[in-house]
Design an enzyme around this catalytic site. Sequence first.
Site, PDB file in Angstrom:
ATOM      1  CB  CYS A  88      46.532  34.259  -8.931  1.00  0.00           C
ATOM      2  SG  CYS A  88      46.217  33.007 -10.185  1.00  0.00           S
TER       3      CYS A  88
ATOM      4  CG  HIS B 111      -1.868   1.157   1.244  1.00  0.00           C
ATOM      5  ND1 HIS B 111      -3.035   1.145   0.509  1.00  0.00           N
ATOM      6  CD2 HIS B 111      -1.842   2.364   1.888  1.00  0.00           C
ATOM      7  CE1 HIS B 111      -3.690   2.276   0.703  1.00  0.00           C
ATOM      8  NE2 HIS B 111      -2.982   3.036   1.535  1.00  0.00           N
TER       9      HIS B 111
ATOM     10  CG  ASP C  88      -6.212  -0.100   2.367  1.00  0.00           C
ATOM     11  OD1 ASP C  88      -6.101  -1.198   1.798  1.00  0.00           O
ATOM     12  OD2 ASP C  88      -6.501   0.955   1.767  1.00  0.00           O
TER      13      ASP C  88
END
Length: 902
Positions: free
Chosen positions: A707, A106, A142
């Site tokens: 850099c 389910h 259920d």
Amino acid sequence: MKIAVIGQSLFGQEVYKELRKDGHIIVGVFTIPDKDGKADPLATEAQKDSVPVFKFPRWRVKGQAIPEVVAQYKATGAELNVLPFCSQFIPMEVIDHPKHGSIIYHPSLLPRHRGASAINWTLIHGDKKGGFTVFWADDGLDTGPILLQRECDVKPNDTVNTIYKRFLFPEGVKGTVEAVRLIAGGKAPRVTQPQEGATYECIQKKDNSKIDWNQSAEALHNWIRGNDKMPGAWAEVDGQKVTFYGSSLVDNSTAANGKPLDIPGASQPGIVTKAGLVLFGNNGKALLVRNVQFEDGKMIPAAQYYSSGSSAAMELTEEEKTFAEQMRAVWQSILNNVSKIEDSTDFFKSGAASMDVVRLVEEVKLRASSCQLQNEDVYMNTTFQDFIQMCVRKLRGEDEEEELVVDYVEKSINNMTIKMPHQLFINGEFVDAEGGKTYKTINPTDGMAICDVSLAQISDVDKAVAAAKEAFEEGEWGKMNPRDRGRLIYKLADLMEENQEELATIEAIDSGAVYTLALKTHVGMSIQTFRYFAGWCDKIHGSTIPINQARPNRNLTFTKKEPIGVCAIVIPWNYPLMMLAWKTAACLAAGNTVVLKPAQVTPLTALKFAELAAKAGLPKGVVNILPGSGALVGQHLSDHPDVRKLGFTGSTEIGKHIMKSCAVSNVKKVSLELGGKSPLIIFSDCDMDKAIRMGMSSVFFNKGENCIAAGRLFVENSIHDQFVKKVIGEVKKMKIGDPLDRSTDHGPQNHKAHLDKLVEYCQIGIKEGATLVCGGKQVQRPGFFFEPTVFTDVQDHMYIAKEESFGPVMIISKFESGEVDDVLRRANATEYGLASGVFTRDISKALYVSERLNAGTVFVNTYNKTDVASPFGGFKQSGFGKDLGQEALNEYLKTKAVTIEY
């Protein structure tokens, strides 16, 4: 065990296959009768295995079991009934008959959402958790005892389809099979369902899925997604039923531009926008619907609501006609109840179901791999003629993708007309910043404004991050085949190459880069970087690992390399496009999405890149560009809880602040490429001409805004004076001028504040007693020009010996002959460790020095030789992490270890 499988669908088919793999004997499959001449997938699979298949139309009549049906069932001798998905009512005579009873799958966390529409109601109620239950069947609805449960998070924009595919289907199959294993091992629990929290909701059908507009935007969104794809939430619009699909919650600004659509009962009219149909709740907040369907079954993008939705049929080429006939045969094999496939044959009206859509999409891929369909394409083109026309448009690259709208700033310059986007780029669109905030970006050559650029605000950052998150979690980028992702990145590189002269021109006027250098390095290496990482997309993999704890069981451990998610990238102003490429290419190749903040003073090539990324076909939200201040945009990205990685190139001071913010916010992954004071050691046995040439480049390349520039040259005493004399001679030959002039060697510094710092830097050097040989001041002309500068007699304690200038300033110090270890000590006596270099003909000396220089890169008899395949990054306060090469991918990946016992 002997098992009877009672049910249907692909889910039932997969459970059946896994039970057989586990060694169970399937004594019978009980499923539904054929529909329109087509057997259910469960029946088809069982028949392949010669397992008895029963197709009872019903098990009961007027509430009573049919004796003949029950007898046929009992004859199978089942010890357990497994009901993976069953739409029929099964009598208790069957449920209770087997030795072990019956178990049912389910799709909700019982006792919540009992009933046949459990997934729908999980979403309609806005549950944050979903999942499934395997329970023991009883005579209730259920309500039987729980055997096993598994839960998952429900995502904000989940639909029935997405949560089913992601979790309920794959994990549900595993969970059902695991439940059977527990039963077989005598370990299956029976936990009575609690009464607290129990709910039961009705079956969702078309007649009860009408939208009630008197709700908040979130409730409307939940109702629409909870009914997507079946049965579909609908409302009366223009006198007919219109069904809405593909809902998501959005900011109200999404509706800024569009055409109103009156919807009876709604608190205010909807707005048809290029993103879709914006709807409003009674709280004034908005949601977006992407697709709508009319009563005749035709589905269209909601953005096309006011369009005719039809166009003249294209004339097909012979090759396209062959493809069409191949697809006609595919349709015929799917719709085997239809005698002949006509142009007017409707796929769904002829009996096709959702699983047939999946098959059709895959069949197209097999015959035309470049035609990548989504399930929605089939739903929107239901007749054979419409379907073929749609496929052909995709194959031709004419699939009516909405044209990117760009408000260009145009300039005629460098013998061309350049077209520059100037707005923020968020979720595939160029948009103004909140409140229309802008600032001027300046051309350093003349100090004049180039154009106004949108200035991102906090809310813009939030929108960009939200777009990147949705693109990663819900969009096609996260689900894309790595090879297809690589093709898109490669296509982006091709577009960059096609526009390289324009990109280099924009780079020159925005950053001051000499055009020829911009063309070769700034742009050229950017193209190479995207091509390199495009090739990595389908080569990212983990490893298999032997583990010690393997007895008495057998174990398998393997690792997976997975993308991190939303990544922020903050880049500097010295190489605007190249720094973008170094980080973004690896980030995208790894499968992430990105929000990038270019330097505020150099935003234009990043925005041009965004335009090309969109034209290359990168999905919306994958790339977002936010020009703005570091204190606001960069800080908010560092703090943002949905950003999981930040890559930064810039100063050490700001890098430390970012690292702290990333730690405090959500411990996001960080990589930092920071400042440097790179030593270059020149021994007397060097190739002098090469050392001069490369020494000049090590300092003055890109006007010193580099850099890895050699921040200090150590020259052996015996060649010092000769070296300095030749350097001065070369400096005097350098042409300072307009970066667009092909003969220019040295362009302007990037911006006025940086120029002022260079002047101050040199003044400090003079005051400390260093010898200024040449340069040291601003050039007297418009713009931000600074003379190439050389200092000698620089002592170790001096400021200019320890701190980088980030400009065209050569710092020269002597060292005594034979004092290799001493010069190494002096070279390493810095908190930086980005790059370094050595010039010598003695290979033993070169290797000795390179092993002991404490820097992330060591150049031997060369300098500035970076390559897309070689990792780049520093040590100590120059940061950590790598750009470029295979190692760069690791900065944008996370490693997951999986251990399996079998």
